[in-house]
Scaffold this active site. Structure first.
Site, PDB file in Angstrom:
ATOM      1  N   CYS A   1      42.309  49.205   8.112  1.00 24.40           N
ATOM      2  CA  CYS A   1      42.220  50.671   8.179  1.00 24.40           C
ATOM      3  C   CYS A   1      42.327  51.255   9.591  1.00 24.40           C
ATOM      4  CB  CYS A   1      40.976  51.179   7.463  1.00 24.40           C
ATOM      5  SG  CYS A   1      39.436  50.499   8.068  1.00 24.40           S
TER       6      CYS A   1
ATOM      7  N   CYS B   1      42.764  50.482   3.698  1.00 30.79           N
ATOM      8  CA  CYS B   1      42.449  49.093   4.057  1.00 30.79           C
ATOM      9  C   CYS B   1      43.465  48.102   3.530  1.00 30.79           C
ATOM     10  CB  CYS B   1      41.046  48.735   3.560  1.00 30.79           C
ATOM     11  SG  CYS B   1      39.781  49.869   4.147  1.00 30.79           S
TER      12      CYS B   1
ATOM     13  N   LYS C   1      30.439  45.650  -0.823  1.00 32.42           N
ATOM     14  CA  LYS C   1      30.624  46.770   0.098  1.00 32.42           C
ATOM     15  C   LYS C   1      30.852  48.023  -0.737  1.00 32.42           C
ATOM     16  CE  LYS C   1      33.455  48.587   3.826  1.00 32.42           C
ATOM     17  NZ  LYS C   1      34.482  48.319   4.822  1.00 32.42           N
TER      18      LYS C   1
ATOM     19  N   LYS D   1      26.441  45.863   1.940  1.00 33.07           N
ATOM     20  CA  LYS D   1      26.682  46.939   2.897  1.00 33.07           C
ATOM     21  C   LYS D   1      26.841  48.255   2.156  1.00 33.07           C
ATOM     22  CE  LYS D   1      30.161  48.561   6.071  1.00 33.07           C
ATOM     23  NZ  LYS D   1      31.503  48.432   6.534  1.00 33.07           N
TER      24      LYS D   1
ATOM     25  N   SER E   1      26.596  52.630  10.322  1.00 37.14           N
ATOM     26  CA  SER E   1      26.584  53.699  11.318  1.00 37.14           C
ATOM     27  C   SER E   1      25.758  54.917  10.901  1.00 37.14           C
ATOM     28  CB  SER E   1      28.028  54.113  11.610  1.00 37.14           C
ATOM     29  OG  SER E   1      28.689  54.516  10.429  1.00 37.14           O
TER      30      SER E   1
ATOM     31  N   TYR F   1      23.641  48.476  14.924  1.00 36.97           N
ATOM     32  CA  TYR F   1      23.893  49.115  16.222  1.00 36.97           C
ATOM     33  C   TYR F   1      22.616  49.150  17.056  1.00 36.97           C
ATOM     34  CZ  TYR F   1      28.043  50.182  13.639  1.00 36.97           C
ATOM     35  OH  TYR F   1      29.173  50.024  12.880  1.00 36.97           O
TER      36      TYR F   1
END
Ligand code: PBG
Length: 325
Positions: free
Chosen positions: A119, A127, A192, A245, A271, A310
């Protein structure tokens, strides 16, 4: 007669002795974003505290990761060139391929994982390969195999396919084995979900789809039994680690996975989860450190062995400070 549960909460020493879950720096994988150009270390506005790095500045990053005692990083590339078939993704001189080589040159013991997807590299932002107006599963597999092989040639330790095409783990495993990369492992983004929590990442990686959405390949957030089928298939196809995820809104799925499969489980604290905590902390609504560590602990408690986050560097620093107190 009643039980005095509070006896074991009396002070911090006994609390630490009966603690069931602890998080440590080695539980974390740190996602990094590599860009073309020179002398770039630029904060990503949607992911405060995370940066776009050019290859020549990766040395600082590797130092920071080592200082934090984090053992693994996951590399995402932000290429200059996009086209229909993501050719920059399998270019042996592409951004991720050069980054992997550079990181391994700087520290051969830092475990490097390459996210395999198209992607960021496709002009349409999907994707996979588009046929008609659909993402075509089987022709995409061939490209995913090429990307994985090019990462392996660059020295990657582990491949992490995040595209959600069916059969990709088997295909990538075969390509790696045929080319004698039998020791390159696969961590599959097995369950996912098609989640709105990826927003800040897509801004960071310039990877939002130009038309439509990802609902025909990523999972429906309403389903959890289907996730078990995805995970079982990936294990059978040759995955070494399976992933759920996002993490926080899918703790039930992580728990179901750990109850059913004696297999290493990763969870991606994505994120949007990170950005929400950062934003609330900035508004003075929550204590960032406490909330972040509680969030990461909950993901491990649910059954994740590995957490991609992160917060990896910051959380590790907080944890080390706590131990050294
Ligand atoms: C690429 C990919 C995405 C993320 C990881 N790999 C975005 C997407 O599927 O649109 C999201 C990570 C995050 O939000 O932190 N397919």
């Amino acid at each position: 007669m009643f039980t005095r549960h509070r006896r074991l909460r009396k002070d911090s020493s006994i609390r630490s002795m009966v603690r069931e879950t602890t998080i440590m720096p080695q539980d974390f994988i740190y996602p990094i974003f590599v860009v073309e150009g020179e002398n770039i270390k630029e904060e990503i506005s949607s992911l405060e505290g995370n940066y776009h790095y050019s290859i020549d500045r990766l040395e600082e990053l590797v130092e920071e990761v080592n200082k934090a005692k984090v053992k693994g990083i996951m590399v995402f590339g932000v290429p200059d060139h996009k086209d229909e078939c993501a050719s920059a993704a399998f270019d042996e001189n592409g951004i991720v391929q050069r980054a992997i080589k550079r990181i391994k040159e700087l520290d051969e013991n830092l475990f490097v994982i390459g996210d395999v997807c198209m992607c960021q590299y496709t002009s349409h932002g999907h994707c996979g390969i588009i046929k008609g107006n659909k993402v075509d599963n089987d022709s995409t597999l061939e490209y995913l195999g090429k990307i994985a092989l090019s990462y392996a040639k660059s020295g990657v330790d582990m491949i992490a396919p995040s595209d959600m095409m069916d059969g990709r783990v088997l295909h990538i495993r075969n390509v790696l084995d045929e080319n004698d990369y039998k020791d390159v492992s696969i961590m599959s983004y097995s369950a996912k979900y098609c989640s709105a929590f990826y927003g800040p990442f897509r801004e960071a990686a310039h990877s939002a789809p130009k038309f439509g959405d990802r609902k025909t390949y990523q999972m429906d957030p309403c389903n959890s039994r289907e996730a078990m089928l995805e995970i079982e298939d990936d294990i059978n196809e040759g995955a070494d680690i399976v992933m759920v995820k996002p993490a926080l809104p899918y703790l039930d799925v992580i728990k179901m996975t750990s109850d059913r499969f004696d297999f290493p489980i990763a969870a991606y604290n994505v994120s949007g989860e990170y950005a929400m905590v950062k934003a609330a902390a900035k508004l003075g609504l929550i204590d960032e450190k406490k909330v972040a560590l509680e969030m990461l602990t909950s993901i491990k408690r649910a059954g994740a062995d590995i957490i991609i986050t992160y917060y990896a560097l910051e959380a590790s620093k907080w944890i080390i400070e706590e131990i050294n107190k």
